[in-house]
Design a protein around this motif. Structure first.
Motif, PDB file in Angstrom:
ATOM      1  N   LEU A 123       0.851  -1.184   0.000  1.00 36.07           N
ATOM      2  CA  LEU A 123       0.000   0.000   0.000  1.00 36.07           C
ATOM      3  C   LEU A 123       0.887   1.234   0.000  1.00 36.07           C
ATOM      4  CD1 LEU A 123      -2.830   1.361   0.339  1.00 36.07           C
ATOM      5  CD2 LEU A 123      -2.410   1.286   2.802  1.00 36.07           C
ATOM      6  N   MET A 124       0.695   2.101  -0.994  1.00 38.39           N
ATOM      7  CA  MET A 124       1.389   3.391  -1.055  1.00 38.39           C
ATOM      8  C   MET A 124       0.414   4.451  -0.547  1.00 38.39           C
ATOM      9  SD  MET A 124       4.105   2.219  -2.565  1.00 38.39           S
ATOM     10  CE  MET A 124       4.697   1.062  -3.782  1.00 38.39           C
ATOM     11  N   LEU A 125       0.762   5.113   0.549  1.00 34.34           N
ATOM     12  CA  LEU A 125      -0.154   6.046   1.200  1.00 34.34           C
ATOM     13  C   LEU A 125       0.476   7.428   1.298  1.00 34.34           C
ATOM     14  CD1 LEU A 125      -2.876   6.326   2.678  1.00 34.34           C
ATOM     15  CD2 LEU A 125      -1.692   5.671   4.777  1.00 34.34           C
ATOM     16  N   SER A 126      -0.197   8.426   0.730  1.00 34.74           N
ATOM     17  CA  SER A 126       0.281   9.814   0.784  1.00 34.74           C
ATOM     18  C   SER A 126      -0.562  10.597   1.785  1.00 34.74           C
ATOM     19  CB  SER A 126       0.167  10.486  -0.594  1.00 34.74           C
ATOM     20  OG  SER A 126       0.962   9.819  -1.541  1.00 34.74           O
ATOM     21  N   PHE A 127       0.114  11.348   2.669  1.00 35.95           N
ATOM     22  CA  PHE A 127      -0.569  12.231   3.616  1.00 35.95           C
ATOM     23  C   PHE A 127      -0.301  13.672   3.227  1.00 35.95           C
ATOM     24  CE2 PHE A 127      -0.685   8.591   6.586  1.00 35.95           C
ATOM     25  CZ  PHE A 127      -1.981   8.728   7.065  1.00 35.95           C
ATOM     26  N   ALA A 128      -1.369  14.427   2.959  1.00 36.16           N
ATOM     27  CA  ALA A 128      -1.234  15.849   2.644  1.00 36.16           C
ATOM     28  C   ALA A 128      -1.427  16.663   3.917  1.00 36.16           C
ATOM     29  CB  ALA A 128      -2.277  16.263   1.602  1.00 36.16           C
ATOM     30  N   PRO A 129      -0.632  17.717   4.132  1.00 40.66           N
ATOM     31  CA  PRO A 129      -0.764  18.542   5.334  1.00 40.66           C
ATOM     32  C   PRO A 129      -1.910  19.542   5.190  1.00 40.66           C
ATOM     33  CG  PRO A 129       1.004  19.380   3.996  1.00 40.66           C
ATOM     34  CD  PRO A 129       0.500  18.158   3.295  1.00 40.66           C
ATOM     35  N   LEU A 130      -3.132  19.004   5.034  1.00 45.05           N
ATOM     36  CA  LEU A 130      -4.320  19.836   4.829  1.00 45.05           C
ATOM     37  C   LEU A 130      -5.409  19.410   5.803  1.00 45.05           C
ATOM     38  CD1 LEU A 130      -4.557  19.688   0.919  1.00 45.05           C
ATOM     39  CD2 LEU A 130      -3.676  21.591   2.285  1.00 45.05           C
ATOM     40  N   LEU A 131      -6.132  20.380   6.354  1.00 43.68           N
ATOM     41  CA  LEU A 131      -7.309  20.118   7.164  1.00 43.68           C
ATOM     42  C   LEU A 131      -8.516  20.626   6.377  1.00 43.68           C
ATOM     43  CD1 LEU A 131      -6.003  21.221  10.686  1.00 43.68           C
ATOM     44  CD2 LEU A 131      -6.283  18.890   9.827  1.00 43.68           C
ATOM     45  N   ALA A 132      -9.331  19.699   5.870  1.00 48.16           N
ATOM     46  CA  ALA A 132     -10.437  20.086   4.990  1.00 48.16           C
ATOM     47  C   ALA A 132     -11.768  20.177   5.721  1.00 48.16           C
ATOM     48  CB  ALA A 132     -10.543  19.089   3.837  1.00 48.16           C
ATOM     49  N   GLY A 133     -11.868  19.554   6.892  1.00 48.93           N
ATOM     50  CA  GLY A 133     -13.143  19.576   7.602  1.00 48.93           C
ATOM     51  C   GLY A 133     -14.171  18.667   6.951  1.00 48.93           C
ATOM     52  N   ASP A 134     -15.388  18.726   7.482  1.00 45.24           N
ATOM     53  CA  ASP A 134     -16.493  17.889   7.031  1.00 45.24           C
ATOM     54  C   ASP A 134     -17.427  18.751   6.195  1.00 45.24           C
ATOM     55  OD1 ASP A 134     -18.581  16.176   6.697  1.00 45.24           O
ATOM     56  OD2 ASP A 134     -19.045  15.950   8.817  1.00 45.24           O
ATOM     57  N   ASP A 135     -17.713  18.324   4.972  1.00 49.72           N
ATOM     58  CA  ASP A 135     -18.607  19.126   4.122  1.00 49.72           C
ATOM     59  C   ASP A 135     -20.077  18.753   4.296  1.00 49.72           C
ATOM     60  OD1 ASP A 135     -18.833  16.723   2.861  1.00 49.72           O
ATOM     61  OD2 ASP A 135     -18.154  17.411   0.899  1.00 49.72           O
ATOM     62  N   GLY A 136     -20.371  17.945   5.315  1.00 48.93           N
ATOM     63  CA  GLY A 136     -21.759  17.577   5.589  1.00 48.93           C
ATOM     64  C   GLY A 136     -22.233  16.370   4.814  1.00 48.93           C
ATOM     65  N   GLN A 137     -21.380  15.834   3.943  1.00 49.06           N
ATOM     66  CA  GLN A 137     -21.730  14.648   3.180  1.00 49.06           C
ATOM     67  C   GLN A 137     -20.874  13.488   3.666  1.00 49.06           C
ATOM     68  OE1 GLN A 137     -21.368  15.459  -0.995  1.00 49.06           O
ATOM     69  NE2 GLN A 137     -22.331  17.461  -0.820  1.00 49.06           N
ATOM     70  N   SER A 138     -21.300  12.290   3.282  1.00 46.03           N
ATOM     71  CA  SER A 138     -20.523  11.108   3.646  1.00 46.03           C
ATOM     72  C   SER A 138     -19.222  11.098   2.851  1.00 46.03           C
ATOM     73  CB  SER A 138     -21.328   9.839   3.346  1.00 46.03           C
ATOM     74  OG  SER A 138     -20.560   8.694   3.579  1.00 46.03           O
ATOM     75  N   GLN A 139     -18.099  11.137   3.551  1.00 44.18           N
ATOM     76  CA  GLN A 139     -16.804  11.175   2.884  1.00 44.18           C
ATOM     77  C   GLN A 139     -16.188   9.782   2.836  1.00 44.18           C
ATOM     78  OE1 GLN A 139     -15.267  13.607   1.291  1.00 44.18           O
ATOM     79  NE2 GLN A 139     -17.016  14.937   1.642  1.00 44.18           N
ATOM     80  N   LEU A 140     -15.812   9.356   1.648  1.00 49.20           N
ATOM     81  CA  LEU A 140     -15.153   8.064   1.520  1.00 49.20           C
ATOM     82  C   LEU A 140     -13.753   8.135   2.089  1.00 49.20           C
ATOM     83  CD1 LEU A 140     -16.165   6.979  -2.088  1.00 49.20           C
ATOM     84  CD2 LEU A 140     -17.083   6.141   0.067  1.00 49.20           C
ATOM     85  N   SER A 189      -2.965  -6.201   9.188  1.00 50.64           N
ATOM     86  CA  SER A 189      -1.715  -5.647   9.715  1.00 50.64           C
ATOM     87  C   SER A 189      -0.796  -5.264   8.564  1.00 50.64           C
ATOM     88  CB  SER A 189      -1.007  -6.673  10.605  1.00 50.64           C
ATOM     89  OG  SER A 189      -1.794  -6.971  11.737  1.00 50.64           O
ATOM     90  N   MET A 190      -0.061  -4.162   8.751  1.00 45.95           N
ATOM     91  CA  MET A 190       0.879  -3.706   7.740  1.00 45.95           C
ATOM     92  C   MET A 190       2.232  -3.477   8.402  1.00 45.95           C
ATOM     93  SD  MET A 190      -1.394  -1.029   5.460  1.00 45.95           S
ATOM     94  CE  MET A 190      -1.384   0.264   6.699  1.00 45.95           C
ATOM     95  N   ARG A 191       3.296  -3.561   7.581  1.00 41.84           N
ATOM     96  CA  ARG A 191       4.631  -3.229   8.091  1.00 41.84           C
ATOM     97  C   ARG A 191       5.181  -2.093   7.239  1.00 41.84           C
ATOM     98  NH1 ARG A 191       8.482  -5.407   4.732  1.00 41.84           N
ATOM     99  NH2 ARG A 191       7.678  -6.939   3.242  1.00 41.84           N
ATOM    100  N   LEU A 192       5.787  -1.129   7.885  1.00 40.28           N
ATOM    101  CA  LEU A 192       6.308   0.032   7.180  1.00 40.28           C
ATOM    102  C   LEU A 192       7.601  -0.335   6.458  1.00 40.28           C
ATOM    103  CD1 LEU A 192       5.876   3.077   6.706  1.00 40.28           C
ATOM    104  CD2 LEU A 192       7.323   3.492   8.705  1.00 40.28           C
ATOM    105  N   ILE A 193       7.651  -0.072   5.153  1.00 42.53           N
ATOM    106  CA  ILE A 193       8.837  -0.351   4.345  1.00 42.53           C
ATOM    107  C   ILE A 193       9.677   0.905   4.192  1.00 42.53           C
ATOM    108  CG2 ILE A 193       9.653  -1.033   2.056  1.00 42.53           C
ATOM    109  CD1 ILE A 193       7.107  -2.740   1.803  1.00 42.53           C
ATOM    110  N   SER A 194       9.049   2.047   3.923  1.00 47.13           N
ATOM    111  CA  SER A 194       9.821   3.275   3.724  1.00 47.13           C
ATOM    112  C   SER A 194       8.961   4.503   3.976  1.00 47.13           C
ATOM    113  CB  SER A 194      10.407   3.339   2.303  1.00 47.13           C
ATOM    114  OG  SER A 194       9.373   3.453   1.347  1.00 47.13           O
TER     115      SER A 194
END
Length: 205
Positions: free
Chosen positions: A156-173, A186-191
């Motif tokens: 799994l390649m996971l990107s984290f953006a330094p943004l706080l978007a809040g809740d727009d009142g809709q169901s967020q996937l 369970s996952m193990r961190l590779i890099s």
């Protein structure tokens, strides 16, 4: 959030886009869900001619095979990927239907079990018919969940953006949707990589 305004693009930066395209440049195929194809209006998987040439030199096709998961094949044929006569697309579906005539060259992998797409059987057919050994899935969240539940994900390649978007009142996937994974995987961190406070995490499952 997995998207802002229905699109994933606003969450990324230059480094995120570069990594995104670098991953595409190394694989045999790219897998996407029909909903993601419609929302993001996909075009050709690799547009850069220099990248195409490098792939050929490395013994790969000019670009990865575009693979789209769609249960009912309700895909607009004006999406750039489907409209491009130079594009090659494989549709993974449990349906016996076919798309209306599209500009792209379209093949079908029909794998059905209890009215649903049989993902393990579809992956086997992709390997046997199209020589696909490395497959990059770009989502969306429901397809991610189905692949994880079927035990078909290696990393799994996971990107984290330094943004706080809040809740727009809709169901967020989230990045995984469609039901709880029991037990949690369970996952193990590779890099870990960082650029301008964006984090890029690579996990093994």
């Amino acid at each position: 959030r997995a998207s802002i305004g229905g699109r994933s693009g606003p969450l990324g930066d230059r480094a995120d886009r570069e990594l995104f395209h670098a991953l595409r440049a190394t694989v045999d195929a790219v897998l996407i869900g029909g909903g993601t194809l419609r929302r993001e209006r996909y075009g050709r998987i690799i547009r850069d001619e220099a990248t195409r040439r490098r792939r050929v030199q490395q013994g790969l096709r000019e670009e990865p095979l575009a693979c789209v998961v769609s249960a009912r094949l309700t895909l607009p044929t004006d999406i750039p990927l489907l409209a491009d006569p130079d594009a090659r697309v494989v549709l993974l579906t449990p349906s016996a239907a076919s798309l209306p005539r599209a500009g792209a060259q379209v093949d079908y992998v029909r794998a059905e079990r209890d009215g649903m797409l049989d993902l393990p059987a579809a992956m086997t057919e992709l390997r046997e018919r199209f020589s696909i050994a490395t497959l990059l899935c770009e989502g969306g969240p429901h397809l991610n969940g189905e692949l994880l539940a079927a035990g078909l994900v290696d990393e799994l390649m996971l990107s984290f953006a330094p943004l706080l978007a809040g809740d727009d009142g809709q169901s967020q996937l989230r990045i995984v949707a469609g039901g709880e994974l029991v037990p949690p995987l369970s996952m193990r961190l590779i890099s870990v990589a960082e650029s301008d406070s964006h984090l890029f995490l690579r996990y093994g499952l």
